[in-house]
Scaffold this active site. Structure first.
Site, PDB file in Angstrom:
ATOM      1  N   HIS A  83       0.114 -11.958   0.948  1.00  0.00           N
ATOM      2  CA  HIS A  83      -0.895 -11.100   0.324  1.00  0.00           C
ATOM      3  C   HIS A  83      -1.605 -11.790  -0.844  1.00  0.00           C
ATOM      4  CE1 HIS A  83      -1.784  -6.535  -0.122  1.00  0.00           C
ATOM      5  NE2 HIS A  83      -2.860  -7.259  -0.317  1.00  0.00           N
ATOM      6  N   GLY A  85     -17.286   0.545  -1.209  1.00  0.00           N
ATOM      7  CA  GLY A  85     -17.955   1.825  -1.010  1.00  0.00           C
ATOM      8  C   GLY A  85     -19.411   1.848  -1.400  1.00  0.00           C
ATOM      9  N   SER A 100     -13.082  -5.288   2.227  1.00  0.00           N
ATOM     10  CA  SER A 100     -14.145  -4.647   1.439  1.00  0.00           C
ATOM     11  C   SER A 100     -15.535  -5.085   1.886  1.00  0.00           C
ATOM     12  CB  SER A 100     -13.971  -4.924  -0.057  1.00  0.00           C
ATOM     13  OG  SER A 100     -12.802  -4.320  -0.543  1.00  0.00           O
ATOM     14  N   TYR A 119       0.850  -1.186   0.000  1.00  0.00           N
ATOM     15  CA  TYR A 119       0.000   0.000   0.000  1.00  0.00           C
ATOM     16  C   TYR A 119       0.887   1.238   0.000  1.00  0.00           C
ATOM     17  CZ  TYR A 119      -3.638  -3.308   1.555  1.00  0.00           C
ATOM     18  OH  TYR A 119      -4.499  -4.379   1.669  1.00  0.00           O
ATOM     19  N   GLY A 149     -18.449  -3.373   0.098  1.00  0.00           N
ATOM     20  CA  GLY A 149     -18.574  -3.436  -1.351  1.00  0.00           C
ATOM     21  C   GLY A 149     -17.855  -2.328  -2.083  1.00  0.00           C
TER      22      GLY A 149
END
Length: 310
Positions: free
Chosen positions: A124, A208, A203, A57, A206
């Site tokens: 990851h 956002g 998430s 990130y 979703g």
């Protein structure tokens, strides 16, 4: 905030994902480091003990921000970070879970996070060029040295999970899961429960959409990857907004926002699940953590269960 256990690691059942603090969904000019640090501080005040980041990130920026935010408060938080999507030999984003790369990765993460140990260290993404047994063996060595406390996988198949777990216990799997992404329910969740592995949905809102704040692709910046995601385009997008509308309607019955309703639903899926909604804003972390107190009725849960997949 209630707590749950991920394969022996106790965490708040709602965590905080720090990916967006490094610029995902946001142009670099809009990033505010102080805002991200304030968000992490507020999360800790609200009882969040589970902060999730990764070396990729940024790369590295999210870990640096988390490290700065928890300075002097290390005993209040369980840090989860990830390796395997950055090649330290090539100094570039690349899938690499070789033991040598893991060694380089962990030292960098420890330094940026300002700590001597990582509570939960994830692969990851699966590296098809490195046997998972070699990766799990390298983590086992780091555990023996005290640099890592728990081993995690992300987006791994049932076979990979079993093979890794046979070498070193896997404490948690991190994979996307929400009201519009429910693939894990068929095989993954039953396997995790068979093996005693916790589940960390990323998430959970979703990307956002389940916040109810997005009603048009015009709400996205031109360089937002969601503008090309099939779920956010054309007729698919219009259909998926109906999911949001039902979530909103159910939330209004309980005085909850769509985001709180979506998170409350995930929390009904088991006491071994700890979602990590991501945000870099104080107001959002306050909204998300309040979902811990939302109680859905059996009828409301049934209606949410019945929603069509995205």
């Amino acid at each position: 905030m209630k707590h749950i256990t991920l394969g022996g690691l106790e965490v708040s059942r709602i965590g905080l994902g720090a990916m967006t603090m490094a610029g995902t969904y946001t142009s670099e000019g809009e990033l505010d480091r102080s805002e991200s640090i304030a968000t992490i501080s507020r999360a800790l005040e609200l009882g969040v003990t589970h902060i999730d980041t990764a070396e990729i990130y940024g790369p590295f920026l999210s870990e640096e921000i988390v490290g700065e935010a928890i300075k002097g408060r290390r005993d209040e938080v369980k840090i989860a970070t990830k390796f395997g999507l950055y090649s330290h030999a090539g100094r570039q984003p690349s899938v690499d879970s070789s033991p040598a790369n893991i060694r380089a990765a962990v030292e960098g993460s420890l330094r940026r996070l300002g700590t001597d140990h990582i509570d939960l260290y994830y692969q990851h993404r699966v590296d098809r060029n490195t046997p998972i047994e070699d990766t799990a063996g390298a983590i086992s060595e780091l555990v023996a040295e005290g640099k890592v406390l728990h081993f995690g996988l992300s987006e791994a198949s049932p076979e990979t999970i079993r093979r890794a777990h046979a070498v070193h216990p896997v404490s948690a799997l991190q994979t996307e899961y929400s009201l519009w992404t429910r693939d894990v329910e068929a095989e993954i969740l039953p396997l995790l429960r068979e093996l005693g592995i916790g589940f960390v949905p990323y998430s959970p809102l979703g990307h956002g959409l389940l916040t109810g704040q997005i009603r048009s692709v015009a709400d996205f910046a031109d360089d937002d990857w969601r503008t090309t995601n099939p779920r956010f385009t054309g007729e698919n997008f219009e259909r998926n907004l109906r999911i949001v509308d039902e979530v909103r309607a159910i939330g209004e019955e309980s005085g909850a926002t769509p985001a709180q309703t979506a998170l409350a639903w995930i929390l009904t899926r088991g006491d071994d699940i700890a979602p990590i909604p991501g945000t870099r804003r104080v107001s959002r972390v306050e909204e998300n953590t309040a979902a811990d107190a939302i109680v859905l009725t059996e009828s409301q849960i049934a209606r949410l269960d019945a929603l069509e997949p995205a």
